[in-house]
Design a protein around this motif. Structure first.
Motif, PDB file in Angstrom:
ATOM      1  N   PRO A 105      15.637  54.405  41.898  1.00  0.00           N
ATOM      2  CA  PRO A 105      14.553  53.639  41.268  1.00  0.00           C
ATOM      3  C   PRO A 105      13.918  54.311  40.058  1.00  0.00           C
ATOM      4  O   PRO A 105      13.294  53.630  39.237  1.00  0.00           O
ATOM      5  N   LEU A 106      14.067  55.613  39.929  1.00  0.00           N
ATOM      6  CA  LEU A 106      13.502  56.307  38.774  1.00  0.00           C
ATOM      7  C   LEU A 106      14.480  56.395  37.603  1.00  0.00           C
ATOM      8  O   LEU A 106      14.191  57.017  36.579  1.00  0.00           O
ATOM      9  N   LEU A 107      15.636  55.748  37.756  1.00  0.00           N
ATOM     10  CA  LEU A 107      16.643  55.717  36.695  1.00  0.00           C
ATOM     11  C   LEU A 107      17.065  54.266  36.512  1.00  0.00           C
ATOM     12  O   LEU A 107      17.470  53.608  37.473  1.00  0.00           O
ATOM     13  N   ILE A 108      16.966  53.742  35.284  1.00  0.00           N
ATOM     14  CA  ILE A 108      17.326  52.343  35.071  1.00  0.00           C
ATOM     15  C   ILE A 108      18.649  52.157  34.330  1.00  0.00           C
ATOM     16  O   ILE A 108      19.169  51.052  34.272  1.00  0.00           O
ATOM     17  N   THR A 109      19.198  53.247  33.797  1.00  0.00           N
ATOM     18  CA  THR A 109      20.420  53.122  33.015  1.00  0.00           C
ATOM     19  C   THR A 109      21.644  52.788  33.865  1.00  0.00           C
ATOM     20  O   THR A 109      22.680  52.389  33.328  1.00  0.00           O
ATOM     21  N   ASP A 110      21.550  52.964  35.188  1.00  0.00           N
ATOM     22  CA  ASP A 110      22.683  52.617  36.041  1.00  0.00           C
ATOM     23  C   ASP A 110      22.504  51.244  36.700  1.00  0.00           C
ATOM     24  O   ASP A 110      23.275  50.856  37.574  1.00  0.00           O
ATOM     25  N   LYS A 166      25.383  44.591  32.849  1.00  0.00           N
ATOM     26  CA  LYS A 166      25.058  45.992  33.078  1.00  0.00           C
ATOM     27  C   LYS A 166      24.000  46.443  32.072  1.00  0.00           C
ATOM     28  O   LYS A 166      24.032  46.048  30.904  1.00  0.00           O
ATOM     29  N   TYR A 167      23.078  47.269  32.527  1.00  0.00           N
ATOM     30  CA  TYR A 167      22.051  47.785  31.631  1.00  0.00           C
ATOM     31  C   TYR A 167      22.681  48.516  30.455  1.00  0.00           C
ATOM     32  O   TYR A 167      22.188  48.444  29.336  1.00  0.00           O
ATOM     33  N   SER A 168      23.782  49.186  30.702  1.00  0.00           N
ATOM     34  CA  SER A 168      24.428  50.002  29.676  1.00  0.00           C
ATOM     35  C   SER A 168      25.224  49.179  28.671  1.00  0.00           C
ATOM     36  O   SER A 168      25.762  49.729  27.710  1.00  0.00           O
ATOM     37  N   CYS A 169      25.321  47.849  28.864  1.00  0.00           N
ATOM     38  CA  CYS A 169      26.102  46.997  27.977  1.00  0.00           C
ATOM     39  C   CYS A 169      25.215  45.913  27.391  1.00  0.00           C
ATOM     40  O   CYS A 169      24.367  45.344  28.094  1.00  0.00           O
ATOM     41  N   SER A 170      25.402  45.596  26.125  1.00  0.00           N
ATOM     42  CA  SER A 170      24.575  44.595  25.459  1.00  0.00           C
ATOM     43  C   SER A 170      25.010  43.169  25.769  1.00  0.00           C
ATOM     44  O   SER A 170      24.332  42.214  25.382  1.00  0.00           O
ATOM     45  N   LEU A 185      32.452  14.953  26.681  1.00  0.00           N
ATOM     46  CA  LEU A 185      33.873  15.170  26.419  1.00  0.00           C
ATOM     47  C   LEU A 185      34.352  16.562  26.808  1.00  0.00           C
ATOM     48  O   LEU A 185      35.453  16.725  27.311  1.00  0.00           O
ATOM     49  N   LEU A 186      33.520  17.558  26.546  1.00  0.00           N
ATOM     50  CA  LEU A 186      33.957  18.941  26.686  1.00  0.00           C
ATOM     51  C   LEU A 186      33.639  19.464  28.077  1.00  0.00           C
ATOM     52  O   LEU A 186      32.539  19.928  28.351  1.00  0.00           O
ATOM     53  N   ASN A 187      34.607  19.364  28.985  1.00  0.00           N
ATOM     54  CA  ASN A 187      34.434  19.812  30.362  1.00  0.00           C
ATOM     55  C   ASN A 187      35.434  20.920  30.669  1.00  0.00           C
ATOM     56  O   ASN A 187      36.607  20.820  30.310  1.00  0.00           O
ATOM     57  N   GLY A 188      34.964  21.965  31.335  1.00  0.00           N
ATOM     58  CA  GLY A 188      35.860  23.069  31.647  1.00  0.00           C
ATOM     59  C   GLY A 188      35.101  24.272  32.147  1.00  0.00           C
ATOM     60  O   GLY A 188      34.041  24.136  32.768  1.00  0.00           O
ATOM     61  N   THR A 189      35.621  25.479  31.821  1.00  0.00           N
ATOM     62  CA  THR A 189      35.055  26.711  32.363  1.00  0.00           C
ATOM     63  C   THR A 189      34.941  27.778  31.289  1.00  0.00           C
ATOM     64  O   THR A 189      35.880  28.001  30.517  1.00  0.00           O
ATOM     65  N   ILE A 190      33.783  28.435  31.244  1.00  0.00           N
ATOM     66  CA  ILE A 190      33.606  29.637  30.421  1.00  0.00           C
ATOM     67  C   ILE A 190      33.873  30.841  31.302  1.00  0.00           C
ATOM     68  O   ILE A 190      33.335  30.948  32.404  1.00  0.00           O
ATOM     69  N   ASP A 191      34.699  31.769  30.817  1.00  0.00           N
ATOM     70  CA  ASP A 191      35.031  32.987  31.548  1.00  0.00           C
ATOM     71  C   ASP A 191      34.669  34.176  30.682  1.00  0.00           C
ATOM     72  O   ASP A 191      35.185  34.327  29.571  1.00  0.00           O
ATOM     73  N   TYR A 192      33.764  35.032  31.195  1.00  0.00           N
ATOM     74  CA  TYR A 192      33.312  36.194  30.426  1.00  0.00           C
ATOM     75  C   TYR A 192      34.226  37.406  30.571  1.00  0.00           C
ATOM     76  O   TYR A 192      33.961  38.442  29.964  1.00  0.00           O
ATOM     77  N   GLY A 193      35.278  37.319  31.372  1.00  0.00           N
ATOM     78  CA  GLY A 193      36.215  38.430  31.477  1.00  0.00           C
ATOM     79  C   GLY A 193      36.114  39.179  32.786  1.00  0.00           C
ATOM     80  O   GLY A 193      35.538  38.699  33.769  1.00  0.00           O
ATOM     81  N   ASN A 194      36.680  40.383  32.792  1.00  0.00           N
ATOM     82  CA  ASN A 194      36.806  41.160  34.030  1.00  0.00           C
ATOM     83  C   ASN A 194      35.934  42.403  34.070  1.00  0.00           C
ATOM     84  O   ASN A 194      36.213  43.341  34.821  1.00  0.00           O
ATOM     85  N   GLY A 195      34.905  42.447  33.229  1.00  0.00           N
ATOM     86  CA  GLY A 195      33.984  43.576  33.289  1.00  0.00           C
ATOM     87  C   GLY A 195      33.950  44.451  32.062  1.00  0.00           C
ATOM     88  O   GLY A 195      33.143  45.381  31.995  1.00  0.00           O
ATOM     89  N   ASP A 196      34.820  44.192  31.076  1.00  0.00           N
ATOM     90  CA  ASP A 196      34.800  44.988  29.852  1.00  0.00           C
ATOM     91  C   ASP A 196      33.527  44.697  29.063  1.00  0.00           C
ATOM     92  O   ASP A 196      33.074  43.550  28.979  1.00  0.00           O
ATOM     93  N   CYS A 197      32.965  45.720  28.472  1.00  0.00           N
ATOM     94  CA  CYS A 197      31.757  45.559  27.678  1.00  0.00           C
ATOM     95  C   CYS A 197      32.139  45.113  26.265  1.00  0.00           C
ATOM     96  O   CYS A 197      32.411  45.932  25.388  1.00  0.00           O
TER      97      CYS A 197
END
Length: 277
Positions: A194-199, A230-234, A247-259
């Motif tokens: 709790p005293l560290l927020i970067t993780d 993640k706090y460490s990623c923008s 008209l525009l129906n589907g899925t947005i995928d942000y990926g597998n964890g890469d920043c």
């Protein structure tokens, strides 16, 4: 985002072959870059939440407002002020002033964030309200109020509801996107320190977000796989949203964890588009 407008025009032009849409419908749909706008809005909302969490963590319990924000997501160029420094007095207002421009991790913000706390953000039922005052992110004007309410029921899994009202994004080309919605946010990593927020890692686990334009077009986005920030990623680095519009129906995928600022949109007809925010 201008290059994305071209991409979406191509997307709709190709979609017409599959869906037999009228020309007028396609023209109307090409005006709704709301999917890209929504992804941008989600990212900025998460950035502002983490900004609020950081300055709350570093100021609300401190008698000093002189902090060093170098190498943090707030940045050394931002000025932080607090209306009272007593750790026992609430409500408490913290102002983050980015001035005429403060750049961190290639994201430039200017204007102010006004953060009002009813209590410590970690306390159940406490609220954190974030208001934007002449606030810009990478040239886009961001308006609206976000209210977080601590709804934690399990101590080792902090949880908040997030409600956006009067949301408005004005793109650099003048296009306006209105937005509103409510989501549930959970902290899934960093609770034990709790005293560290970067993780810290936060996940948007459920909720809906609606984005509309001045011409009346509307897109609704619903969480189908938790969005991971993640706090460490923008950027949001993982998760999926269901997209629903005329008209525009589907899925947005942000990926597998890469920043990174990459995402894909898969239309219901199988077309896949790689996009960059």
């Amino acid at each position: 985002m201008k290059n994305l407008k071209t991409t979406f025009c191509a997307l709709f032009s190709m979609s017409v072959l599959f869906n037999s849409c009228s020309k007028d419908e396609v023209v109307k749909a090409t005006d709704t870059n709301s999917i890209v706008a929504s992804a941008t809005i989600d990212g900025i909302n998460e950035l502002d939440f983490q900004t609020g969490t950081q300055v709350t963590f570093e100021n609300a319990l401190s008698k000093s407002t002189q902090k060093s924000y170098a190498n943090t997501l707030v940045g050394a160029c931002a000025a932080i002020s607090i209306d009272n420094v007593s750790p026992t007095i609430f409500p408490k207002v913290i102002t983050v002033d980015f001035g005429t421009g403060c750049t961190v991790n290639n994201i430039t913000r200017k204007g102010k964030l006004k953060i009002t706390l009813s209590g410590l953000v970690s306390t159940p039922k406490s609220t954190m309200k974030i208001e934007r005052e002449n606030y810009f992110v990478n040239g886009m004007k961001i308006e609206g109020t976000i209210v977080y309410v601590n709804e934690t029921t399990t101590p080792n899994v902090p949880q908040w509801s997030r409600t956006i009202t009067n949301g408005k994004l004005t793109h650099v080309d003048g296009t306006i996107y209105y937005n509103s919605g409510t989501h549930t946010i959970k902290q899934t990593e960093g609770v034990a320190t709790p005293l560290l927020i970067t993780d810290n890692t936060y996940e948007m686990v459920s909720g809906n977000h609606e984005v509309s334009t001045e011409n009346g077009t509307k897109v609704t986005l619903s969480v189908i796989e938790p969005l991971v920030k993640k706090y460490s990623c923008s950027y949001i680095s993982k998760g999926k949203l269901k997209v629903k519009s005329t008209l525009l129906n589907g899925t947005i995928d942000y990926g597998n964890g890469d920043c990174d600022n990459k995402l894909t949109f898969t239309h219901e007809n199988g077309l896949v588009f790689n996009l960059t925010l």
